[in-house]
Design a protein around this motif. Structure first.
Motif, PDB file in Angstrom:
ATOM      1  N   PRO A 159    -100.053  -6.914 -17.636  1.00  0.00           N
ATOM      2  CA  PRO A 159    -101.001  -8.008 -17.370  1.00  0.00           C
ATOM      3  C   PRO A 159    -102.455  -7.654 -17.695  1.00  0.00           C
ATOM      4  O   PRO A 159    -103.174  -8.466 -18.274  1.00  0.00           O
ATOM      5  CB  PRO A 159    -100.810  -8.283 -15.870  1.00  0.00           C
ATOM      6  CG  PRO A 159     -99.389  -7.919 -15.603  1.00  0.00           C
ATOM      7  CD  PRO A 159     -99.150  -6.698 -16.481  1.00  0.00           C
ATOM      8  N   ILE A 160    -102.894  -6.438 -17.383  1.00  0.00           N
ATOM      9  CA  ILE A 160    -104.299  -6.104 -17.635  1.00  0.00           C
ATOM     10  C   ILE A 160    -104.586  -6.023 -19.130  1.00  0.00           C
ATOM     11  O   ILE A 160    -105.670  -6.420 -19.584  1.00  0.00           O
ATOM     12  CB  ILE A 160    -104.723  -4.808 -16.894  1.00  0.00           C
ATOM     13  CG1 ILE A 160    -106.195  -4.493 -17.154  1.00  0.00           C
ATOM     14  CG2 ILE A 160    -103.874  -3.612 -17.304  1.00  0.00           C
ATOM     15  CD1 ILE A 160    -107.151  -5.513 -16.609  1.00  0.00           C
ATOM     16  N   ILE A 162    -103.006  -7.798 -21.460  1.00  0.00           N
ATOM     17  CA  ILE A 162    -103.016  -9.198 -21.919  1.00  0.00           C
ATOM     18  C   ILE A 162    -104.368  -9.831 -21.621  1.00  0.00           C
ATOM     19  O   ILE A 162    -104.959 -10.518 -22.445  1.00  0.00           O
ATOM     20  CB  ILE A 162    -101.886 -10.000 -21.231  1.00  0.00           C
ATOM     21  CG1 ILE A 162    -100.519  -9.516 -21.711  1.00  0.00           C
ATOM     22  CG2 ILE A 162    -102.050 -11.494 -21.492  1.00  0.00           C
ATOM     23  CD1 ILE A 162     -99.345 -10.231 -21.056  1.00  0.00           C
ATOM     24  N   ARG A 163    -104.885  -9.570 -20.411  1.00  0.00           N
ATOM     25  CA  ARG A 163    -106.133 -10.187 -19.988  1.00  0.00           C
ATOM     26  C   ARG A 163    -107.360  -9.506 -20.605  1.00  0.00           C
ATOM     27  O   ARG A 163    -108.363 -10.159 -20.912  1.00  0.00           O
ATOM     28  CB  ARG A 163    -106.259 -10.135 -18.452  1.00  0.00           C
ATOM     29  CG  ARG A 163    -105.584 -11.254 -17.652  1.00  0.00           C
ATOM     30  CD  ARG A 163    -105.655 -12.516 -18.258  1.00  0.00           C
ATOM     31  NE  ARG A 163    -105.638 -13.809 -17.666  1.00  0.00           N
ATOM     32  CZ  ARG A 163    -105.112 -14.300 -16.584  1.00  0.00           C
ATOM     33  NH1 ARG A 163    -104.491 -13.553 -15.727  1.00  0.00           N
ATOM     34  NH2 ARG A 163    -105.193 -15.555 -16.269  1.00  0.00           N
TER      35      ARG A 163
END
Lengths: 248, 248
Positions: A159-160, A162-163
């Motif tokens: 997730p990190i 991707i963000r």
């Protein structure tokens, strides 16, 4: 388990791998999973490996042997004209080693000797490229839409990335992003462990621009690890508050 | 796949589940995975389920049937004197249903009918409690050290809960934390999908204090989802910068 990430930025490639291998929780070792071959000024090729350690070591050893005698072997990765051919050759080698092990061990070997490899690098006159090689020997290449590959224990740290990912970010910021992704993974899963290997390949340098082993007492990693918790909490508190009295 | 989280806070319990079920990527449906039985003012019991849908629906249906005639069945969860006995009874039911399916299907059924269940609730005069029930029928209870349970696709959303959890946080902040955890998971994995079910059980209320279905057009979830990206980027930039010229 393992965690390795390869990331393509406008300015080059950023690669990071852990070093923990385990066969059960009571049999943990440290093995390097990042391997580099280079002809400074002409090409650099770096591999990161996940999966069965005997398989990946066999791949690396064979590539090493071929690299030492590049004149005698047409398929040495130091002689391949393109990164595509490098990936093709590594895929062939990986598949052959896995299928040989499975052949010898029959059904009992089904899936046990599997491994995958991230191949990154640049050859003079061409773009930096990043591939993910599957145990079947085929592979995919990173693109504008999917500019990074992860292998091993990939979910916690995804997730990190991707963000946080931005193709225009500096190589230093790319390193910072991977440090955060690894920190999140290390905090959540014992099968990924320090030390970490970091390599930065600046575009058109055709050599390793920066290499670093992140150990337990690495001051930068410690700073990231401790300040990321606070930074996340601040980020969390900056979000709008929930109320039980919204209209449903 | 599925993603469900149950979290114990000082002020009560916060529960969230998604609703996506799939049997292959071309067979996706919406099914509720959160189920509540309550005797307002006396007890509230909420289950969240992950795993084989036929198995979990059989468990829920049997609990429903028993709940309708609580006087005739000693093991109805609405009559159990403690949450421990509720969890025991649900464990027994889950194991029986799985092993019956496996018995009928023999080897072909091995592992295919498995499921796990989070059991949360409070009975008057006792503490709020949170259990994780395994397919074998045994279970564990949340504690000060491990104050939350996740089932299903747990990895993407775990780092933020580990970093953001604080037992003293408000129930509203608990909801916000789970919204972020679900948002991270939804962004990374197609097998977890909206709408989400949210329930808050305030300590000593013995009923559902707040219940909400988060749909695609939910303004709060949209706000979290869009501002979390920016908040993370700010958090990332607040970290110390990496430099290639550290001493090694």
């Amino acid at each position: 388990m393992t965690y390795c990430v390869g990331m393509v930025l406008e300015k080059g490639l950023v690669l990071m791998s852990d070093t923990r291998t385990n066969s059960g929780v009571d049999n943990i070792s440290v093995f390097r999973k990042m391997f580099t071959w280079q002809v400074p000024g002409e090409r650099i090729i770096t591999l990161m490996t996940a999966g069965n350690l005997a398989t990946t070591q066999a791949v690396i050893s064979q590539l090493e042997e071929r690299a030492k005698e590049p004149d005698e072997r047409d398929n040495a990765i130091l002689k391949s004209p393109t990164m595509f051919q490098v990936a093709t050759e590594i895929g062939r080698l990986l598949r052959d080693i896995i299928s040989e092990r499975q052949g010898v061990n029959g059904d009992r070997g089904h899936g046990r000797f599997t491994a995958s490899i991230i191949v990154a690098g640049q050859i003079k006159g061409m773009e930096p490229r990043l591939f993910m090689v599957y145990p079947e020997g085929n592979f995919i290449e990173a693109s504008l839409d999917t500019p990074f590959f992860q292998i091993g224990e990939t979910k916690y740290g995804r997730p990190i990335i991707i963000r946080g990912y931005d193709r225009q970010m500096s190589l230093e910021d790319g390193v910072k992003l991977l440090m955060v992704s690894f920190d999140s993974t290390l905090k959540a899963n014992l099968s990924v462990g320090l030390p970490l290997d970091l390599q930065v390949i600046e575009r058109d340098s055709y050599e390793s621009s920066h290499q670093h082993r992140v150990t337990h007492d690495d001051p930068y990693f410690q700073a990231i690890s401790s300040s990321w918790g606070d930074a996340l909490k601040n980020a969390f508190h900056s979000l709008p508050d929930y109320s039980f009295y919204f209209e449903d």
